[in-house]
Scaffold this motif. Structure first.
Motif, PDB file in Angstrom:
ATOM      1  N   ALA A   1     -19.089 -40.360 -73.744  1.00 52.50           N
ATOM      2  CA  ALA A   1     -19.377 -41.793 -73.640  1.00 52.50           C
ATOM      3  C   ALA A   1     -20.577 -42.178 -74.498  1.00 52.50           C
ATOM      4  N   GLY A   2     -21.594 -41.313 -74.542  1.00 51.59           N
ATOM      5  CA  GLY A   2     -22.764 -41.607 -75.359  1.00 51.59           C
ATOM      6  C   GLY A   2     -22.432 -41.608 -76.834  1.00 51.59           C
ATOM      7  N   ASP A   3     -21.625 -40.630 -77.287  1.00 52.40           N
ATOM      8  CA  ASP A   3     -21.211 -40.581 -78.690  1.00 52.40           C
ATOM      9  C   ASP A   3     -20.409 -41.823 -79.062  1.00 52.40           C
ATOM     10  N   ALA A   4     -19.539 -42.263 -78.149  1.00 54.29           N
ATOM     11  CA  ALA A   4     -18.714 -43.444 -78.423  1.00 54.29           C
ATOM     12  C   ALA A   4     -19.585 -44.691 -78.564  1.00 54.29           C
ATOM     13  N   ALA A   5     -20.598 -44.815 -77.705  1.00 50.48           N
ATOM     14  CA  ALA A   5     -21.495 -45.975 -77.781  1.00 50.48           C
ATOM     15  C   ALA A   5     -22.285 -45.950 -79.086  1.00 50.48           C
TER      16      ALA A   5
ATOM     17  N   GLU B   1     -22.308 -49.190 -71.808  1.00 50.01           N
ATOM     18  CA  GLU B   1     -22.487 -48.426 -73.053  1.00 50.01           C
ATOM     19  C   GLU B   1     -23.961 -48.125 -73.303  1.00 50.01           C
ATOM     20  N   TRP B   2     -24.809 -49.097 -73.040  1.00 49.36           N
ATOM     21  CA  TRP B   2     -26.247 -48.907 -73.226  1.00 49.36           C
ATOM     22  C   TRP B   2     -26.767 -47.819 -72.291  1.00 49.36           C
ATOM     23  N   THR B   3     -26.301 -47.812 -71.059  1.00 52.05           N
ATOM     24  CA  THR B   3     -26.715 -46.777 -70.109  1.00 52.05           C
ATOM     25  C   THR B   3     -26.278 -45.391 -70.572  1.00 52.05           C
ATOM     26  N   GLU B   4     -25.037 -45.300 -71.064  1.00 55.33           N
ATOM     27  CA  GLU B   4     -24.538 -43.997 -71.534  1.00 55.33           C
ATOM     28  C   GLU B   4     -25.338 -43.492 -72.739  1.00 55.33           C
TER      29      GLU B   4
ATOM     30  N   LYS C   1     -24.268 -61.814 -79.708  1.00 51.56           N
ATOM     31  CA  LYS C   1     -23.671 -60.953 -78.689  1.00 51.56           C
ATOM     32  C   LYS C   1     -24.526 -59.690 -78.543  1.00 51.56           C
ATOM     33  N   PRO C   2     -24.557 -59.086 -77.363  1.00 47.41           N
ATOM     34  CA  PRO C   2     -25.347 -57.857 -77.179  1.00 47.41           C
ATOM     35  C   PRO C   2     -24.816 -56.738 -78.078  1.00 47.41           C
TER      36      PRO C   2
END
Length: 362
Positions: free
Chosen positions: A151-155, A339-342, A332-333
């Motif tokens: 998930a972190g890599d995707a974000a 995603e930010w948390t991951e 937009k964010p």
């Protein structure tokens, strides 16, 4: 016609200093002692050795330990046949110490000037393949300190793709180093430190910093800084062969004020194209500008000053990002809250990543 001169002499056989006469006959000479004569010796074989007290010492080719020692002023007739005394070295003696110092200073200044300014036109000439090879050699896997979760890599990939039209040319990683910093390195490598993610208050702040570092890559500032740093290392004392020291030096690479301004402009353009608000980046720079003296210094923070050491900041840079804000634009964010948390917790979640404490690279 012969000429005679009193000198001190070692024959190279016994460590006994003798007072002898030198008889000069044309381009040769004899050594006379107690009515004994040795020689002939050729002046062409005589070499200046050193200065010993008030005496100039000369040796003879092929005769170890053989010495003539002439004290005080050397008679002009003999001086014309002997090699000139050396005080500092061949070209220094020929010029004289004062002129040699000036010549050395001018040469050093010219060499440093070439190192400082030539990278600007040399960097674009270096093939991308060379840049990539340097990146692979110097960065590699960063000692196993790159953090990865699905998930972190995707974000992170989403963030990079939103900012740059050719994300495949870039390798953006998060390093498990608790320092507020980010660096651009050869081969399109950009590294965000975990300390930056922990200190950031929003993904928009990270987007602005990341865009700034990508700007250094796209504007060829990375290769310019690398050439300048390696060139200065050679000029000022040599390059350290230790790979860990080289990586640590790369982390401290600095750019000129013009390069920083270009990277800022690139960042603002990228944020605008991605429809990400510059407010977050301006807020980030505002916090840092309080420590660089341009906004009134407050308490010192070791993590924040680590970023200042390689990224000179000022209130004017904060103002520039604020001025790039388009009023009424529907920004937009950079990432969704999940995603930010991951992304922000990627290093905490990665159980296999090595600690980055101390930069103890192998």
């Amino acid at each position: 016609m012969s000429a005679f001169f009193d000198v001190a002499h070692y024959d190279g056989q016994k460590a006994v200093k003798r007072k002898v006469e030198v008889q000069v006959v044309g381009s040769q000479f004899y050594v006379l002692e107690n009515e004994q004569r040795t020689g002939p010796f050729a002046f062409a074989d005589v070499a200046y050795v050193t200065k010993q007290g008030d005496a100039d010492v000369y040796g003879l080719a092929g005769h170890d330990g053989w010495r003539l020692m002439l004290s005080g002023p050397v008679p002009s007739e003999l001086a014309a046949l002997l090699p000139a005394p050396r005080r500092y070295g061949g070209w220094v003696d020929r010029l004289g110490l004062g002129k040699a110092v000036i010549a050395f200073a001018l040469t050093s200044a010219a060499a440093i000037a070439v190192v400082l300014f030539s990278p600007q036109w040399l960097a674009p000439l270096i093939p991308d393949s060379v840049d990539d090879q340097l990146g692979d050699a110097l960065v590699g896997d960063f000692g196993g300190r790159f953090c990865h979760t699905p998930a972190g890599d995707a974000a992170l990939q989403k963030l990079v793709a939103s900012l740059d039209d050719n994300p495949q040319d870039l390798r953006v990683e998060v390093a498990n180093i608790d320092m507020l910093n980010a660096v651009a390195l050869p081969g399109g490598n950009v590294i965000l430190f975990d300390g930056l993610l922990k200190q950031a208050r929003s993904p928009d702040e990270v987007a602005g910093v990341l865009a700034h570092e990508i700007g250094h890559v796209r504007e060829k500032h990375v290769m310019q800084a690398l050439l300048r740093q390696m060139g200065l290392a050679v000029v000022l004392g040599g390059v350290d062969g230790n790979s860990g020291a080289m990586v640590n030096n790369l982390l401290a690479m600095s750019y000129s004020r013009d390069a920083e301004a270009e990277a800022d402009a690139h960042s603002m353009q990228m944020l605008g194209n991605a429809n990400i608000s510059p407010v977050g980046t301006a807020s980030f720079f505002d916090r840092l500008s309080q420590l660089d003296g341009s906004e009134g210094a407050v308490k010192y923070n070791v993590e924040i000053t680590s970023y200042l050491s390689s990224h000179p900041l000022s209130a004017s840079r904060k103002d520039a990002f604020e001025k790039s804000i388009v009023k009424g634009k529907n920004y937009k964010p950079a990432l969704t809250p999940s995603e930010w948390t991951e992304l922000k917790t990627m290093c905490t979640q990665d159980r296999k990543v090595k600690s980055g404490f101390g930069f103890d690279f192998d």
